[in-house]
Design a protein around this motif. Structure first.
Motif, short mmCIF file in Angstrom:
data_model
loop_
_atom_site.label_atom_id
_atom_site.label_comp_id
_atom_site.label_asym_id
_atom_site.label_seq_id
_atom_site.Cartn_x
_atom_site.Cartn_y
_atom_site.Cartn_z
N ILE A 98 0.89 -1.16 0.00
CA ILE A 98 0.00 0.00 0.00
C ILE A 98 0.93 1.21 0.00
N TYR A 99 0.66 2.18 -0.85
CA TYR A 99 1.58 3.31 -0.94
C TYR A 99 0.84 4.64 -0.95
N ALA A 100 1.57 5.67 -0.52
CA ALA A 100 1.07 7.04 -0.55
C ALA A 100 2.26 7.95 -0.78
N GLY A 101 2.04 8.94 -1.63
CA GLY A 101 3.13 9.87 -1.92
C GLY A 101 2.61 11.27 -2.16
N ILE A 102 3.52 12.22 -1.99
CA ILE A 102 3.19 13.62 -2.24
C ILE A 102 4.38 14.26 -2.95
N GLY A 103 4.05 15.17 -3.85
CA GLY A 103 5.11 15.82 -4.60
C GLY A 103 4.86 17.30 -4.81
N TYR A 104 5.92 17.98 -5.14
CA TYR A 104 5.84 19.39 -5.51
C TYR A 104 6.75 19.59 -6.71
N GLY A 105 6.18 20.04 -7.81
CA GLY A 105 6.96 20.21 -9.03
C GLY A 105 7.57 18.88 -9.45
N PRO A 106 8.88 18.84 -9.68
CA PRO A 106 9.51 17.60 -10.16
C PRO A 106 9.92 16.63 -9.04
N VAL A 107 9.67 16.97 -7.76
CA VAL A 107 10.13 16.15 -6.64
C VAL A 107 8.95 15.41 -6.02
N PHE A 108 9.18 14.11 -5.68
CA PHE A 108 8.11 13.27 -5.15
C PHE A 108 8.64 12.39 -4.03
N LEU A 109 7.94 12.37 -2.90
CA LEU A 109 8.28 11.53 -1.75
C LEU A 109 7.20 10.48 -1.59
N LYS A 110 7.60 9.20 -1.47
CA LYS A 110 6.63 8.10 -1.44
C LYS A 110 6.96 7.14 -0.30
N TYR A 111 5.91 6.67 0.38
CA TYR A 111 6.02 5.68 1.45
C TYR A 111 5.26 4.44 1.02
N SER A 112 5.90 3.28 1.06
CA SER A 112 5.28 2.00 0.71
C SER A 112 5.30 1.08 1.92
N TYR A 113 4.17 0.42 2.19
CA TYR A 113 4.02 -0.44 3.35
C TYR A 113 3.51 -1.81 2.89
N ALA A 114 4.14 -2.88 3.37
CA ALA A 114 3.76 -4.25 2.99
C ALA A 114 3.08 -4.96 4.16
N PRO A 115 1.75 -5.15 4.11
CA PRO A 115 1.06 -5.90 5.16
C PRO A 115 1.27 -7.41 5.04
N THR A 116 1.92 -7.84 3.96
CA THR A 116 2.22 -9.26 3.72
C THR A 116 3.71 -9.50 3.91
N ASN A 117 4.12 -10.76 3.87
CA ASN A 117 5.56 -11.03 3.83
C ASN A 117 6.13 -10.36 2.59
N LEU A 118 7.36 -9.89 2.70
CA LEU A 118 7.98 -9.12 1.64
C LEU A 118 8.85 -10.02 0.76
N PHE A 119 8.42 -10.26 -0.47
CA PHE A 119 9.17 -10.99 -1.49
C PHE A 119 9.73 -12.33 -1.01
N GLY A 120 8.94 -13.04 -0.19
CA GLY A 120 9.31 -14.38 0.23
C GLY A 120 10.15 -14.45 1.50
#
Length: 150
Positions: A98-120
């Motif tokens: 699940i992810y959420a991000g915010i940006g201004y102009g050309p810059v973007f900050l994003k947070y990603s959260y995995a409620p499941t096991n991550l890639f095994g």
């Protein structure tokens, strides 16, 4: 066609080329959904009993601008799916983020959260990843300079 597929700095094709492609749907409301696919080798490289040569990503979310139009946001969900054959008791690499991000102009900050096991990785639920990116259009050849840290 990519010379090598890396994700978050980790080799996915063991220094070999990858075939990649996908499609997206977007609506004027800001809703979007899509699918992206790539050939991979990392699962078989780590365990020769695994036969899962494809990564399939399915995603959906909302993104739009606000304020003076220079601000933007993106929220959504992403499912990484690896169809194939796995040995008994193998922790499947399927991952939901699940992810959420915010940006201004050309810059973007994003947070990603995995409620499941991550890639095994066993017992890796609730893992997270933060990244900061900038995409600056250059004034020649239609190129864009991309910078990323995560």
């Amino acid at each position: 066609l990519a010379s090598e597929y890396r994700y978050r700095g980790i080799m996915q094709t063991n220094r070999r080329p990858a075939i990649q492609g996908g499609f997206d749907y977007s609506h004027v409301s800001g809703f979007y959904a899509g699918n992206w696919n790539s050939s991979i080798s990392w699962l078989n490289d780590s365990n020769d009993e695994v036969s899962a040569p494809i990564e399939m990503d399915f995603y959906a979310g909302f993104k739009n601008t606000f304020g003076d139009g220079k601000w933007n946001y993106d929220v959504g969900v992403l499912q990484y799916y690896y169809p194939g054959d796995y040995p008994a008791n193998f922790t499947r690499p399927y991952t939901t983020e699940i992810y959420a991000g915010i940006g201004y102009g050309p810059v973007f900050l994003k947070y990603s959260y995995a409620p499941t096991n991550l890639f095994g990785f066993y017992d890796s639920k609730n893992s997270w990843y933060v990244d900061l990116a900038a995409n600056v259009p250059l004034e020649f050849w239609g190129l864009t300079l991309n910078a990323h840290v995560g």
